[in-house]
Design an enzyme around this catalytic site. Structure first.
Site, mmCIF file in Angstrom:
data_model
loop_
_atom_site.group_PDB
_atom_site.id
_atom_site.type_symbol
_atom_site.label_atom_id
_atom_site.label_comp_id
_atom_site.label_asym_id
_atom_site.label_seq_id
_atom_site.Cartn_x
_atom_site.Cartn_y
_atom_site.Cartn_z
ATOM 1 N N HIS A 93 -4.722 -7.036 -18.109
ATOM 2 C CA HIS A 93 -4.396 -7.003 -16.672
ATOM 3 C C HIS A 93 -5.582 -6.387 -15.917
ATOM 4 C CE1 HIS A 93 -2.527 -5.996 -12.875
ATOM 5 N NE2 HIS A 93 -1.630 -6.919 -13.158
ATOM 6 N N GLU A 165 -4.845 -14.393 -12.399
ATOM 7 C CA GLU A 165 -4.520 -13.440 -11.326
ATOM 8 C C GLU A 165 -5.794 -13.066 -10.571
ATOM 9 O OE1 GLU A 165 -0.581 -11.159 -12.077
ATOM 10 O OE2 GLU A 165 -2.234 -10.021 -12.897
HETATM 11 P P1 PGA Z 1 1.968 -8.626 -7.480
HETATM 12 O O1 PGA Z 1 1.390 -8.189 -8.910
HETATM 13 O O2 PGA Z 1 3.019 -9.663 -7.718
HETATM 14 O O3 PGA Z 1 2.510 -7.372 -6.888
HETATM 15 O O4 PGA Z 1 0.819 -9.189 -6.708
HETATM 16 C C1 PGA Z 1 1.102 -9.138 -9.879
HETATM 17 C C2 PGA Z 1 0.426 -8.458 -11.046
HETATM 18 O O5 PGA Z 1 -0.407 -7.564 -10.828
HETATM 19 O O6 PGA Z 1 0.705 -8.803 -12.210
#
Ligand code: PGA
Length: 249
Positions: A93, A165
């Protein structure tokens, strides 16, 4: 289309709060066609085992050690979470990469350890705003995949889900378009084809995370080139998360 909906609690909620959450989710998620996975903090996994075993909802952790055991004060191993019934682990992450200085070598070792212990991996990749502004986003993410998947066999990819992401969209979803996501999904597939095979690239699961909310989830999850979503902030409200998890896409 059946989607994978993953909740990333980050460092939020207490085990007691999670108990109530899990009970509600297990009941409400009945009959959902999607695969639903919740990843609360480690301290909640005993509760997850108690409440979610035998339900429609699977669960996992947000991190693991790259080592199996040993003198590593404060660390948690893959087989510890597996023993508590975890099926998944989120690895790489962006908060771990940036705030905890995890590099691709470490992430690669964590993936190997997870797979060796029978866990499914949600591997997060994604570029910063700076990288995007420099028009290096696709190259950057392809390199992340190259390094993170080094030494992982093609047959093991069945247990790996790639979560795209974009760091700049986490917590906001700001300005990300379907076209941006599509371009990155295509780049990820190209890289998987380059590293493995055409077959592997067609089979790989790719989900999107970063600002998925009740306002935009239908748009994101109806993109046919996506296999699901990784949801942070919005997952903390069980009613909101259930709406997203139960929808037919
Ligand atoms: P968010 O986070 O949905 O609050 O943008 C997603 C993540 O960091 O996995």
């Amino acid at each position: 289309m059946k989607k994978l909906i993953v909740a990333n609690f980050k460092m939020n909620t207490t085990p007691s709060e999670f108990k109530a959450y899990a009970m509600t989710l297990a009941t409400k998620a009945k009959g959902s066609k999607n695969n639903i996975v919740v990843c609360p903090p480690y301290t909640h996994l005993c509760v997850a085992k108690e409440i979610l075993s035998g339900s429609k909802v699977e669960y996992g952790a947000q991190n693991i050690s790259d080592e199996e055991n040993g003198a590593l004060t404060g660390e948690i191993s893959a087989n510890m979470i597996k023993d508590l019934g975890a099926e998944y682990v989120i690895i790489g992450h962006s908060e771990r990469r940036t705030k905890f200085k995890e590099n691709d070598k470490l992430i690669n070792r964590k993936i190997k350890t997870a797979l060796a212990n029978g866990l499914k991996v949600v591997l997060c990749v994604g570029e910063s705003m700076q990288t995007r502004a420099a028009k290096q986003a696709l190259t950057f993410v392809r390199k992340q995949l190259d390094d993170d998947l080094k030494g992982i066999y093609e047959n093991e990819l069945e247990s790996v889900v790639i979560a795209y992401e974009p760091i700049w969209a986490i917590g906001s979803g700001k300005n990300v378009t379907s076209k941006d996501i599509q371009k990155m999904v295509e780049a990820i597939k190209k890289e998987i084809e380059y590293l493995y095979s055409d077959k592997a690239s067609k089979k790989i699961s790719i989900i999107y995370g970063g600002g998925v909310t009740l306002i935009n989830y239908k748009k994101v999850l109806s993109l046919e080139f996506l296999n699901g979503a990784l949801i942070g902030g919005t997952c903390l409200d069980v009613d909101d998360f259930t709406v997203i998890a139960k929808e037919n896409y």
